[in-house]
Design a protein around this motif. Structure first.
Motif: not given
Length: 63
Positions: A22-27, A43-55
């Protein structure tokens, strides 16, 4: 923008593994273990985004 990238890696035994990051702002802000199928890695990456980034990711890129 939050981007989920799915990478396909060939293993020495000829099998494939799919890794997500997962990348945000080039990092890179997150990375997961490999999965046998690209859909499982996504699916695992999407779950991580929801749990960690909140979206969910704004974009998913399969390499």
């Amino acid at each position: 923008m939050v981007e989920l990238m799915i990478e396909q890696w060939s293993q020495p035994d000829g099998s494939l593994r799919y890794l997500w990051s997962v990348w945000q702002g080039g990092k890179r802000i997150g990375m997961g273990e490999g999965a046998v199928k690209a859909d499982a890695a996504e699916r695992a990456g999407r779950d991580w985004c929801l749990q960690t980034v909140g979206q969910p990711p704004d974009r998913v890129t399969r390499l």
